[in-house]
Design a protein around this motif. Structure first.
Motif, PDB file in Angstrom:
ATOM      1  N   ILE A 114     102.540  20.654  58.788  1.00  0.00           N
ATOM      2  CA  ILE A 114     102.918  19.269  58.515  1.00  0.00           C
ATOM      3  C   ILE A 114     104.414  19.193  58.206  1.00  0.00           C
ATOM      4  N   THR A 115     105.046  18.102  58.578  1.00  0.00           N
ATOM      5  CA  THR A 115     106.475  17.945  58.334  1.00  0.00           C
ATOM      6  C   THR A 115     106.722  17.522  56.886  1.00  0.00           C
ATOM      7  N   THR A 116     107.943  17.743  56.421  1.00  0.00           N
ATOM      8  CA  THR A 116     108.281  17.368  55.053  1.00  0.00           C
ATOM      9  C   THR A 116     108.178  15.860  54.824  1.00  0.00           C
ATOM     10  N   PRO A 117     108.686  14.998  55.726  1.00  0.00           N
ATOM     11  CA  PRO A 117     108.534  13.557  55.481  1.00  0.00           C
ATOM     12  C   PRO A 117     107.067  13.127  55.395  1.00  0.00           C
ATOM     13  N   GLU A 118     106.201  13.685  56.240  1.00  0.00           N
ATOM     14  CA  GLU A 118     104.780  13.348  56.153  1.00  0.00           C
ATOM     15  C   GLU A 118     104.197  13.835  54.826  1.00  0.00           C
ATOM     16  N   ALA A 119     104.519  15.070  54.477  1.00  0.00           N
ATOM     17  CA  ALA A 119     103.979  15.641  53.240  1.00  0.00           C
ATOM     18  C   ALA A 119     104.443  14.858  52.022  1.00  0.00           C
ATOM     19  N   ASP A 120     105.673  14.379  52.044  1.00  0.00           N
ATOM     20  CA  ASP A 120     106.196  13.631  50.907  1.00  0.00           C
ATOM     21  C   ASP A 120     105.360  12.378  50.647  1.00  0.00           C
ATOM     22  N   VAL A 121     104.922  11.735  51.715  1.00  0.00           N
ATOM     23  CA  VAL A 121     104.062  10.556  51.566  1.00  0.00           C
ATOM     24  C   VAL A 121     102.782  10.931  50.821  1.00  0.00           C
ATOM     25  N   LEU A 122     102.182  12.055  51.208  1.00  0.00           N
ATOM     26  CA  LEU A 122     100.915  12.454  50.606  1.00  0.00           C
ATOM     27  C   LEU A 122     101.097  12.944  49.168  1.00  0.00           C
ATOM     28  N   ILE A 123     102.156  13.693  48.905  1.00  0.00           N
ATOM     29  CA  ILE A 123     102.378  14.191  47.553  1.00  0.00           C
ATOM     30  C   ILE A 123     102.669  13.029  46.592  1.00  0.00           C
ATOM     31  N   ARG A 124     103.452  12.061  47.023  1.00  0.00           N
ATOM     32  CA  ARG A 124     103.707  10.884  46.182  1.00  0.00           C
ATOM     33  C   ARG A 124     102.417  10.110  45.927  1.00  0.00           C
ATOM     34  N   TYR A 125     101.575  10.033  46.936  1.00  0.00           N
ATOM     35  CA  TYR A 125     100.275   9.363  46.794  1.00  0.00           C
ATOM     36  C   TYR A 125      99.392  10.095  45.781  1.00  0.00           C
ATOM     37  N   LEU A 126      99.355  11.416  45.871  1.00  0.00           N
ATOM     38  CA  LEU A 126      98.560  12.190  44.921  1.00  0.00           C
ATOM     39  C   LEU A 126      99.086  12.051  43.498  1.00  0.00           C
ATOM     40  N   GLN A 127     100.407  12.011  43.346  1.00  0.00           N
ATOM     41  CA  GLN A 127     100.978  11.825  42.018  1.00  0.00           C
ATOM     42  C   GLN A 127     100.577  10.464  41.448  1.00  0.00           C
ATOM     43  N   ALA A 128     100.613   9.445  42.294  1.00  0.00           N
ATOM     44  CA  ALA A 128     100.240   8.108  41.825  1.00  0.00           C
ATOM     45  C   ALA A 128      98.768   8.039  41.440  1.00  0.00           C
ATOM     46  N   GLU A 129      97.916   8.753  42.176  1.00  0.00           N
ATOM     47  CA  GLU A 129      96.478   8.679  41.937  1.00  0.00           C
ATOM     48  C   GLU A 129      95.983   9.677  40.894  1.00  0.00           C
ATOM     49  N   LEU A 130      96.599  10.861  40.834  1.00  0.00           N
ATOM     50  CA  LEU A 130      96.088  11.932  39.987  1.00  0.00           C
ATOM     51  C   LEU A 130      97.038  12.327  38.857  1.00  0.00           C
ATOM     52  N   GLY A 131      98.301  11.980  38.982  1.00  0.00           N
ATOM     53  CA  GLY A 131      99.289  12.405  37.998  1.00  0.00           C
ATOM     54  C   GLY A 131      99.164  11.654  36.678  1.00  0.00           C
ATOM     55  N   ASP A 132      99.546  12.323  35.603  1.00  0.00           N
ATOM     56  CA  ASP A 132      99.575  11.712  34.278  1.00  0.00           C
ATOM     57  C   ASP A 132     100.515  12.533  33.409  1.00  0.00           C
ATOM     58  N   ASP A 133     100.409  12.401  32.097  1.00  0.00           N
ATOM     59  CA  ASP A 133     101.315  13.130  31.215  1.00  0.00           C
ATOM     60  C   ASP A 133     101.136  14.634  31.318  1.00  0.00           C
ATOM     61  N   ARG A 134      99.981  15.085  31.786  1.00  0.00           N
ATOM     62  CA  ARG A 134      99.711  16.518  31.899  1.00  0.00           C
ATOM     63  C   ARG A 134      99.955  17.038  33.308  1.00  0.00           C
ATOM     64  N   ILE A 135      99.738  16.210  34.320  1.00  0.00           N
ATOM     65  CA  ILE A 135      99.702  16.645  35.718  1.00  0.00           C
ATOM     66  C   ILE A 135     100.863  16.019  36.476  1.00  0.00           C
ATOM     67  N   HIS A 136     101.670  16.859  37.152  1.00  0.00           N
ATOM     68  CA  HIS A 136     102.810  16.355  37.922  1.00  0.00           C
ATOM     69  C   HIS A 136     102.878  17.074  39.266  1.00  0.00           C
ATOM     70  N   PHE A 137     102.833  16.299  40.348  1.00  0.00           N
ATOM     71  CA  PHE A 137     103.037  16.816  41.697  1.00  0.00           C
ATOM     72  C   PHE A 137     104.482  16.561  42.100  1.00  0.00           C
ATOM     73  N   HIS A 138     105.118  17.565  42.742  1.00  0.00           N
ATOM     74  CA  HIS A 138     106.492  17.438  43.208  1.00  0.00           C
ATOM     75  C   HIS A 138     106.559  17.856  44.676  1.00  0.00           C
ATOM     76  N   THR A 139     107.261  17.087  45.480  1.00  0.00           N
ATOM     77  CA  THR A 139     107.412  17.405  46.898  1.00  0.00           C
ATOM     78  C   THR A 139     108.339  18.584  47.089  1.00  0.00           C
ATOM     79  N   GLY A 140     107.926  19.520  47.960  1.00  0.00           N
ATOM     80  CA  GLY A 140     108.764  20.650  48.334  1.00  0.00           C
ATOM     81  C   GLY A 140     109.186  20.535  49.781  1.00  0.00           C
ATOM     82  N   VAL A 141     108.840  21.535  50.585  1.00  0.00           N
ATOM     83  CA  VAL A 141     109.207  21.570  51.996  1.00  0.00           C
ATOM     84  C   VAL A 141     107.952  21.820  52.826  1.00  0.00           C
ATOM     85  N   GLN A 142     107.765  21.000  53.869  1.00  0.00           N
ATOM     86  CA  GLN A 142     106.643  21.155  54.787  1.00  0.00           C
ATOM     87  C   GLN A 142     105.326  21.185  54.011  1.00  0.00           C
TER      88      GLN A 142
END
Length: 418
Positions: A114-142
């Motif tokens: 998967i490309t980085t721009p595509e992955a960034d969409v999904l990682i941001r989505y997961l952070q919005a849905e699953l992230g909280d004060d304990r859990i943080h998703f950060h976009t990397g590469v691919q």
């Protein structure tokens, strides 16, 4: 004397029956690596200490001369450093792959690259849905991303997804390390036990599958015939490491640089005190821009004392089990990186020492890393050559350096009187 390490990730391999029992390094056309082996000295290096998994983070830190039992904290913390996430006390970082599951099987570790721009969409989505004060998703590469768990306990067993292609994924979910299942007191700054940490991560994996399955981006990828990124796969947990800069270990390195398309390597470079050089067209795959990487390395050597040039292509081809592709990546490394660098620096007034080696084997037959020793060569003007005439896993056994381990390679390489 200046120094450059040219590292072909996963370049070493096993004998291939279709190539008459030769390894890919033996079969590939590598006139420059062979020339440097003929004019220089060779040997083999143990890059995976006993008790360690043969991951690229372990192997590359070993190549740089670090004492793994003292400094190793997993892959996630290195990638955190690369993308600028400064871990605080009590935070546990993990590599978080986007993977493709197909039924009960883990189809691949990269979600079909998967490309980085595509992955960034999904990682941001997961952070919005699953992230909280304990859990943080950060976009990397691919497909390579970061998950930070506040209060997580690293005493858990996680399987690297690139080690288990086409295997059932449910038995590979996160578990407490043996002997920690009933621990009620977390270690360090954690406030979760190993079992609680494993349960949290497994819940995130399963929830990610529900969220990602029908995400519009994945639906589009499927209509285009591409693998969906339909699950996360966290692994390699750790806390912020205590690594001394290379300049403190080796006084010859007053200023150094790292060139890589892989966050992991850039993270190692940051802790090692190397400046990061970003290269246009560097992909971490077999379509990477070798010429730009070689040019960047040559330019860096004009100002720096040490350059660590990492090229990932052969490793990815090995994970795909594609021997023909891996053969081409080795030839590309020789023709488009090793050759131009050697031709550019061979007559400089200040001599340049060149080392070429893999970090670990990634046999196409196995499609994952192994811990066997890797071949290496060292050349600079005036070095007294040994008898080895070509560069590969077999001839390196006859090299004058023999079998090295721990920091022996780096100590030898940084010695100007080699």
């Amino acid at each position: 004397m200046k120094h450059i390490i040219i590292l072909g990730d996963g370049m070493a391999d096993w004998a291939v029956p279709a190539l008459g029992g030769k390894t890919l390094l033996q079969a590939a056309r590598t006139p420059y690596m062979d020339l440097l082996a003929r004019m220089g000295r060779t040997g083999r290096l143990v890059t995976v200490p006993a008790g360690f998994h043969p991951g690229s983070e372990v192997a590359n830190m070993s190549v740089m001369g670090y004492d793994l039992p003292k400094v190793y904290e997993g892959r996630g913390v290195l990638e955190a450093a690369s993308i600028g996430v400064d871990l605080r006390p009590g935070e546990m970082a993990m590599r978080c792959n986007l993977v493709c599951l197909e039924g009960d099987l883990l189809k691949n570790h990269s979600a079909g690259h998967i490309t980085t721009p595509e992955a960034d969409v999904l990682i941001r989505y997961l952070q919005a849905e699953l992230g909280d004060d304990r859990i943080h998703f950060h976009t990397g590469v691919q497909y390579r991303h970061l998950l930070v768990i506040r209060g997580g306990d690293k005493r858990i067993e996680c399987v690297p997804p690139h080690d288990v292609p086409l295997q059932p994924w449910r038995p590979l979910l996160v578990k407490p390390m043996p002997g920690t299942e009933d621990i009620r007191t977390p270690e360090g700054g954690a406030d979760l036990t190993p079992r609680q940490t494993a349960d949290l991560l497994n819940a995130l994996i399963l929830r990610s599958q529900t969220l990602l399955e029908n995400h519009p981006l994945n639906l589009r990828r499927k209509t285009e015939g591409k693998d969906p990124a339909n699950s996360i796969w966290p692994w390699s947990p750790g806390y912020r490491p205590q690594m001394e800069p290379l300049s403190e270990k080796y006084p010859q390195i007053r200023r150094g640089a790292v060139i890589s398309a892989v966050d992991l390597i850039n993270g190692i470079g940051r802790y090692a005190g190397l400046r990061r050089i970003t290269v246009e067209g560097a992909t971490g795959l077999y379509d990477t821009n070798y010429e730009n990487k070689a040019a960047a390395a040559i330019e860096a050597l004009r100002a720096d004392d040490f350059v660590y040039l990492h090229i990932e292509a052969s490793d990815e081809a090995g994970h795909e089990g594609d021997a023909d592709l891996k053969l081409r990546t080795i030839e590309n490394l020789d023709r488009r990186a090793v050759g131009p660098i050697y031709e550019a620096v061979k007559d400089w007034d200040e001599p340049v020492a060149i080392a070429v080696l893999p970090d670990h084997p990634t046999p196409c037959q196995l499609r994952t890393h192994t811990a066997e020793p890797v071949p290496f060569l060292i050349w600079h003007r005036g070095i007294q050559p040994d008898t080895v005439q070509t560069f590969d896993e077999v001839t390196a056994r006859d090299g004058c350096y023999g079998l090295m381990k721990e920091d022996e390679f780096m100590n030898e390489f940084m010695n100007e009187n080699v």
